[in-house]
Motif scaffolding. Structure first.
Motif, PDB file in Angstrom:
ATOM      1  N   ALA A 283       0.795  -1.063   0.023  1.00 49.26           N
ATOM      2  CA  ALA A 283       0.069   0.130   0.052  1.00 49.26           C
ATOM      3  C   ALA A 283       0.861   1.174   0.009  1.00 49.26           C
ATOM      4  N   SER A 284       0.624   2.139  -0.952  1.00 45.73           N
ATOM      5  CA  SER A 284       1.287   3.477  -1.141  1.00 45.73           C
ATOM      6  C   SER A 284       1.092   4.303   0.075  1.00 45.73           C
ATOM      7  N   VAL A 285       1.858   5.223   0.420  1.00 44.00           N
ATOM      8  CA  VAL A 285       2.080   6.279   1.412  1.00 44.00           C
ATOM      9  C   VAL A 285       2.130   7.719   0.730  1.00 44.00           C
ATOM     10  N   PHE A 286       1.027   8.385   1.187  1.00 44.82           N
ATOM     11  CA  PHE A 286       0.862   9.679   0.635  1.00 44.82           C
ATOM     12  C   PHE A 286       2.200  10.374   0.553  1.00 44.82           C
ATOM     13  N   ALA A 287       2.539  10.936  -0.672  1.00 49.23           N
ATOM     14  CA  ALA A 287       3.707  11.687  -0.776  1.00 49.23           C
ATOM     15  C   ALA A 287       5.175  11.552  -0.458  1.00 49.23           C
ATOM     16  N   ARG A 288       5.121  10.255  -0.268  1.00 46.24           N
ATOM     17  CA  ARG A 288       6.365   9.506   0.414  1.00 46.24           C
ATOM     18  C   ARG A 288       6.954   8.200  -0.546  1.00 46.24           C
ATOM     19  N   PRO A 289       8.193   7.786  -0.658  1.00 48.34           N
ATOM     20  CA  PRO A 289       8.585   6.642  -1.512  1.00 48.34           C
ATOM     21  C   PRO A 289       8.303   5.390  -0.686  1.00 48.34           C
ATOM     22  N   GLY A 290       8.058   4.401  -1.670  1.00 49.87           N
ATOM     23  CA  GLY A 290       8.148   3.008  -1.001  1.00 49.87           C
ATOM     24  C   GLY A 290       6.609   2.834  -0.381  1.00 49.87           C
ATOM     25  N   LYS A 291       6.284   1.643  -0.011  1.00 48.71           N
ATOM     26  CA  LYS A 291       4.979   1.049   0.472  1.00 48.71           C
ATOM     27  C   LYS A 291       5.144   0.495   1.760  1.00 48.71           C
ATOM     28  N   LEU A 292       3.993   0.482   2.331  1.00 44.35           N
ATOM     29  CA  LEU A 292       3.837  -0.160   3.661  1.00 44.35           C
ATOM     30  C   LEU A 292       2.584  -1.190   3.665  1.00 44.35           C
ATOM     31  N   PRO A 293       2.376  -2.329   4.545  1.00 47.58           N
ATOM     32  CA  PRO A 293       1.635  -3.204   4.631  1.00 47.58           C
ATOM     33  C   PRO A 293       0.041  -2.259   4.891  1.00 47.58           C
ATOM     34  N   PRO A 294      -0.914  -2.728   4.260  1.00 46.74           N
ATOM     35  CA  PRO A 294      -2.085  -2.084   4.376  1.00 46.74           C
ATOM     36  C   PRO A 294      -2.544  -1.349   5.679  1.00 46.74           C
ATOM     37  N   LEU A 295      -2.148  -2.280   6.875  1.00 46.25           N
ATOM     38  CA  LEU A 295      -2.827  -1.661   8.094  1.00 46.25           C
ATOM     39  C   LEU A 295      -1.860  -0.534   8.514  1.00 46.25           C
ATOM     40  N   SER A 296      -0.552  -0.603   8.022  1.00 47.96           N
ATOM     41  CA  SER A 296       0.410   0.510   8.645  1.00 47.96           C
ATOM     42  C   SER A 296      -0.029   1.665   7.665  1.00 47.96           C
ATOM     43  N   ALA A 297      -0.348   1.539   6.266  1.00 52.13           N
ATOM     44  CA  ALA A 297      -0.629   2.732   5.375  1.00 52.13           C
ATOM     45  C   ALA A 297      -1.791   3.260   5.675  1.00 52.13           C
ATOM     46  N   ALA A 298      -2.739   2.480   6.128  1.00 52.85           N
ATOM     47  CA  ALA A 298      -4.207   3.190   6.765  1.00 52.85           C
ATOM     48  C   ALA A 298      -3.662   4.158   8.043  1.00 52.85           C
ATOM     49  N   LEU A 299      -3.037   3.845   8.836  1.00 55.57           N
ATOM     50  CA  LEU A 299      -2.590   4.662   9.924  1.00 55.57           C
ATOM     51  C   LEU A 299      -2.034   5.716   9.680  1.00 55.57           C
ATOM     52  N   VAL A 300      -0.955   5.538   8.872  1.00 58.50           N
ATOM     53  CA  VAL A 300      -0.061   6.884   8.393  1.00 58.50           C
ATOM     54  C   VAL A 300      -0.655   7.957   7.563  1.00 58.50           C
ATOM     55  N   ASN A 301      -1.501   7.052   6.499  1.00 59.45           N
ATOM     56  CA  ASN A 301      -2.304   8.174   5.573  1.00 59.45           C
ATOM     57  C   ASN A 301      -3.390   8.896   6.349  1.00 59.45           C
ATOM     58  N   GLY A 302      -4.192   8.053   7.466  1.00 59.30           N
ATOM     59  CA  GLY A 302      -5.187   8.539   7.913  1.00 59.30           C
ATOM     60  C   GLY A 302      -4.827   9.699   9.010  1.00 59.30           C
ATOM     61  N   ALA A 303      -3.533   9.485   9.650  1.00 56.61           N
ATOM     62  CA  ALA A 303      -3.130  10.666  10.347  1.00 56.61           C
ATOM     63  C   ALA A 303      -2.695  11.891   9.529  1.00 56.61           C
ATOM     64  N   ALA A 304      -1.976  11.568   8.514  1.00 58.45           N
ATOM     65  CA  ALA A 304      -1.527  12.712   7.399  1.00 58.45           C
ATOM     66  C   ALA A 304      -2.798  13.315   6.937  1.00 58.45           C
ATOM     67  N   ALA A 305      -3.817  12.746   6.549  1.00 55.42           N
ATOM     68  CA  ALA A 305      -4.894  13.418   6.169  1.00 55.42           C
ATOM     69  C   ALA A 305      -5.644  14.487   7.161  1.00 55.42           C
ATOM     70  N   HIS A 306      -5.523  14.019   8.370  1.00 59.25           N
ATOM     71  CA  HIS A 306      -6.061  14.865   9.342  1.00 59.25           C
ATOM     72  C   HIS A 306      -5.133  15.887  10.129  1.00 59.25           C
ATOM     73  N   ALA A 307      -3.807  15.683   9.794  1.00 57.11           N
ATOM     74  CA  ALA A 307      -2.718  16.461  10.560  1.00 57.11           C
ATOM     75  C   ALA A 307      -3.036  17.855  10.505  1.00 57.11           C
TER      76      ALA A 307
END
Length: 456
Positions: free
Chosen positions: A73-97
């Motif tokens: 799963a991709s991470v917003f505006a960052r290189p590389g990918k994460l497992p889906p659960l990790s991406a959901a956590l990081v991208n969700g926090a980024a979208a509300h930051a």
């Protein structure tokens, strides 16, 4: 909506909500609701891409990369990918930051950032189509708002739960369960697994934990749906049961509210978008202040005193009296009102900083602001009254809780906001490509094309 067996106790409510969400198909969603859903998706992605500049994203990303896993799963505006659960956590926090993402008063909270990051991570893993993702998004959105309605207002206003985190976990679970095609039993179990994880407190507003709430809601919902798909067990009446979500999280449980028909027939068409990068409860005072400044042309030094009449619940949401950081500034009615009166561009991300919070002109004006906290008026209404040094008394009112009447014009405004957020991060070409792709979101054969564009 399926009837529940006892409208007083809510017996069967969780299953009824699950079945309604599970049964939704793309052709069931009218064009207007699809348009609003695409606008929600555009706005959440734009906020997520811009939000990756916040330090909290670096901290979360470092931790999630250290945890490892299968990277799909991709991470917003960052290189590389994460497992889906990790991406959901990081991208969700980024979208509300940035606290610049959308709102729905039925929750009440931020609907899209709780649902979309989980859904995108799952869709990228599966290679889902845009139409399937949009349908699942709407299914989760509508269920989320109905859950919010049955525990309002005490859940948020009295007990201090952050509904983006708690109610949002249900929305994310429903959206992901829909995309996975879970049957009725597993769908209801997914809601149960989400409900037992749901947490988040308003006392954390002004700290990194508030954006974390959105990331956790996405994470909780995706985990719930994935576990339910594997056969993980849970109660299937988690909302209404004794010691369940509603009875432990609200003094105002009213299952009948789940069956309310929203204006326009769809909760997604009552979505409220933010054009000031601060807590939504500050927006009415900002807009009233700006209208006074534009009409009367005063300078900060011309103001003798400022009164802001607003609902008393705002005292527990956005009343940090003397903020010292940009994040705290977003939750200070006094400072954001002063910014509106002084002509500061409250849509600009750089307007919320330690330097702005300490600006002597703004601090002086902030300290002239007194709050008149009243019970029983809308959280989104404000009246700003000024006494000027020349003896004049002037006032203006604004209500930021009214959805746009023209969705097409709203879309044009949101595209401009998106470009302003994404261009500095990914560049003009990528921003334009994403705008075009999301305009035709339902036509995307595989969501991975869009996800390739959102990452650096």
């Amino acid at each position: 909506m399926n009837a529940i067996s006892d409208i007083r106790t809510g017996e069967g409510l969780t299953r009824a909500l699950a079945e309604q969400a599970r049964a939704l198909r793309h052709q069931d969603i009218p064009d207007t609701a699809r348009l609003w859903a695409r606008q929600c998706i555009l706005d959440a992605i734009g906020c997520g891409i811009a939000g990756t500049s916040d330090e909290l994203v670096d901290l979360l990303l470092a931790e999630m990369r250290e945890q490892g896993g299968v990277e799909t799963a991709s991470v917003f505006a960052r290189p590389g990918k994460l497992p889906p659960l990790s991406a959901a956590l990081v991208n969700g926090a980024a979208a509300h930051a940035l606290d610049f993402d959308d709102v729905n008063l039925a929750m009440p909270g931020h609907p899209s950032v709780a649902i979309l990051p989980a859904l995108l991570a799952l869709a990228e893993e599966r290679g889902s189509s845009g139409a399937d993702v949009l349908t699942a998004f709407v299914a989760g959105y509508e269920l989320q708002c109905r859950v919010g309605k049955v525990i309002a207002p005490g859940h948020y206003d009295k007990l201090g739960f952050h509904a983006t985190a708690t109610v949002g976990s249900f929305g994310a679970a429903a959206a992901c369960a829909h995309l996975l095609g879970l049957d009725g039993e597993k769908f209801a179990r997914a809601l149960g697994i989400a409900g037992t994880q749901a947490a988040g407190l308003k006392s954390q507003f002004g700290t990194m934990c508030k954006p974390l709430h959105a990331g956790k809601a996405s994470y909780n919902g995706l985990l719930a749906a994935k576990l339910a798909a594997r056969g993980f067990t849970s109660r299937t009446d988690i909302i209404e049961c004794g010691q369940g979500f509603a009875r432990t999280h609200s003094p105002d449980f009213n299952p009948q509210r789940a069956f309310d028909t929203p204006p326009s027939g769809w909760y997604v068409c009552n979505n409220l978008f933010k054009y000031h990068a601060s807590c939504y409860m500050t927006h009415a005072a900002i807009d009233a202040s700006r209208s006074l400044r534009e009409e009367h042309g005063f300078a900060p030094e011309d103001i003798e005193s400022v009164g802001v009449r607003i609902e008393e619940a705002c005292d527990r949401i956005c009343n940090i009296p003397a903020p010292t950081t940009g994040l705290e500034a977003k939750f200070s009615l006094r400072l954001t009102t002063a910014m509106g009166l002084a002509g500061v561009d409250t849509s600009r991300l750089g307007s919320y900083s330690t330097e702005v919070a300490a600006d002597p002109v703004l601090v002086g004006l902030r300290d002239k602001v007194s709050l008149d906290l009243r019970p029983g008026i809308s959280n989104t209404f404000s009246e700003v009254s000024l006494k000027l040094r020349d003896g004049r008394s002037i006032s203006a009112q604004h209500d930021s809780g009214v959805p746009a009447a023209d969705a097409v014009k709203q879309g044009e405004r949101l595209e401009k906001k998106f470009i302003a957020l994404v261009d500095p991060v990914l560049g003009a070409e990528a921003a334009g490509t994403l705008v075009s792709a999301i305009r035709h979101f339902d036509e995307q054969p595989d969501i991975r094309g869009i996800m390739a564009e959102v990452s650096a």
